[in-house]
Design an enzyme around this catalytic site. Sequence first.
Site, PDB file in Angstrom:
ATOM      1  CB  ILE A 128      44.355  37.749  28.738  1.00  0.00           C
ATOM      2  CG1 ILE A 128      43.178  38.647  29.131  1.00  0.00           C
ATOM      3  CG2 ILE A 128      43.906  36.724  27.713  1.00  0.00           C
ATOM      4  CD1 ILE A 128      42.593  39.440  27.967  1.00  0.00           C
ATOM      5  CB  ALA A 129      45.230  40.666  32.698  1.00  0.00           C
ATOM      6  CB  ALA A 131      44.639  42.800  39.103  1.00  0.00           C
ATOM      7  CB  SER A 132      44.844  42.729  44.226  1.00  0.00           C
ATOM      8  OG  SER A 132      44.417  44.016  43.809  1.00  0.00           O
ATOM      9  N   GLY A 134      40.543  41.143  40.681  1.00  0.00           N
ATOM     10  CA  GLY A 134      39.935  40.170  39.763  1.00  0.00           C
ATOM     11  C   GLY A 134      40.882  39.784  38.649  1.00  0.00           C
ATOM     12  CD  GLN A 135      41.575  34.803  37.331  1.00  0.00           C
ATOM     13  OE1 GLN A 135      42.535  34.827  38.095  1.00  0.00           O
ATOM     14  NE2 GLN A 135      41.114  33.652  36.838  1.00  0.00           N
ATOM     15  CB  VAL A 136      40.840  40.024  32.119  1.00  0.00           C
ATOM     16  CG1 VAL A 136      40.139  40.229  30.785  1.00  0.00           C
ATOM     17  CG2 VAL A 136      40.707  41.270  32.992  1.00  0.00           C
ATOM     18  CE  LYS A 150      38.800  44.582  36.199  1.00  0.00           C
ATOM     19  NZ  LYS A 150      38.977  46.053  36.066  1.00  0.00           N
ATOM     20  CG  ASP A 285      46.525  53.907  35.438  1.00  0.00           C
ATOM     21  OD1 ASP A 285      47.653  54.434  35.332  1.00  0.00           O
ATOM     22  OD2 ASP A 285      46.364  52.717  35.771  1.00  0.00           O
TER      23      ASP A 285
END
Length: 553
Positions: A128-129, A131-132, A134-136, A150, A285
């Site tokens: 579902i997402a 990034a540099s 890891g991923q989810v 994650k 954030d």
Amino acid sequence: MRLSSVRNVDRMRRITEIAVKHGFGYFFERHNLRNLMPRVRRGAARRPVGSRGEHIRNMLEEMGPTFIKFGQLLSTRPDLVPADILVELRKLQDEVRAFPVEQAHETIESELKLTVKRLFVSFDDKPIAAASIGQVHRAVLPNGDPVIVKVQRSGAEALVKSDIDLLYQFAHLLSDHLRQEILVDPVGVVDQFARSIRAELDYRIEARNAERFAQLFDLDHSVVIPKVYWQYSTTRVLTLQYLEGTQLVDVDTGAMTMAERKALAAVITECWLKQIFIHGFFHGDPHPANILVMEDGTIGLVDFGMAGVLTDNDRQSIINLFVDVTNQKLENIPRRLAALGVEFPRQMETEFVGELRDLFAKYYGVSLSELEPVSVFRDIFAAIFRLKLKLPTQYLLLDKAVATLEGITSQLYPSFNVLEFAQPYAREFISSRYSPRSLASRGGREVQNLVGVLMDYPYQLHDALDQVRKGDVKINFVHRNLEDMTRRLTILTNRLVVAIVLASLILGSSIIGLFAQGGPRLLGISLFALLGFMISGFFGLWLVGGIMRSGRH
């Protein structure tokens, strides 16, 4: 630093070529660093049309995930980065192509020592997402709990280490070539980034942050924090409760009434005010993608990798600073900033107070109900950054969080006033800090500290006298900014020597030309005299050219 000392020459060359492509080749030419880009022609080093902030953002995105994260770190440093570049850096998105699900399975099974089929009833192959780092993926546990998993990208740690090494190489280059032109230590900035990104590689840190937020908001029904499943979490795998909500960035605010939008802005604002004033532990954030809007009007928080800590003294100092600004007691501000840990040179105090007086003149005569505290704090931070004062890291993170929060609330409800929500929390913090129990507790700690100092004093005095007796006391003399003066004196001396030799050649050639009776001649002048004049002319032109070049720089 020579290019041969760079571990990954190909990667370094690729990065410099990307920099040239986006219009920063002039930097390498100006500072004699063309050996870093041997295949780039001079004409290619021209800056393309567009703002410098856009070119820097596009350059970092093309350089890859580690440099994107470095840009995101710089977006929290308005003390280093000009405002126009800061705006663009805050647009950087840490999104990359997802890696194959087989790699995710391999990492999970390696970390948790069981197959994915035995660990989860279901595991979605499509993330579902991504990034540099890891991923989810969504999944369901054997007890039926929906979760998100994650998973760290394979080789992420090695890639981050390699790129950090390159960043250190660039930082040392900047330090060596721009020592007199920059006010910040580039190596120190990379140090901060290295600590930050290495912490992101350990998912247990994010898990502990999430668990702490869950404890702090346990009795608060307006905020939902996902549960951590520790038995399914390691340094490279993190399993959290799945929250069924809509990311704030995807919420259709146009379909909401103004009352609904104000209520949502109030919930978000109160959430962060509690974190800052009551708990002293805040989400660093508050990006719209990290805030979920639940169906019942509550909000959920995700992505706890970046969190800040404020002590009781930090919060008290912030409140004191705000009160002094609003009451126009500007002469107290240098002392308040010192309490915040701001490095403040005494010789700048008059200049700083004058700058503050001009900056905060707009608040004169304004009633407290009309003030916007977020704007006041932003003005305070702006004055600090403009005067190049150093602000402790936790306040840089707080500044970023406050700025992001200001953007969110202004978009949801433009006339939203944070002060009406901030006052109760500030009062609660002050009343709790000065309650009899709190005063007694702080008094006890201070007495303990003083007793410890008094007990250590005889031993410290004995050690100092012992060092004097042994002759081990040394006085270190540190000179600052003398390298440039030494270099200029060397150049001046060399030119003076050349000028003296040049004058001697001219004088000698003139004497030979006037008094030489024999030997070869050309146009009635001794050939030896002509040769002396030619050599003198060559050195004279070289000397004039050097002086003109130094004048341009």
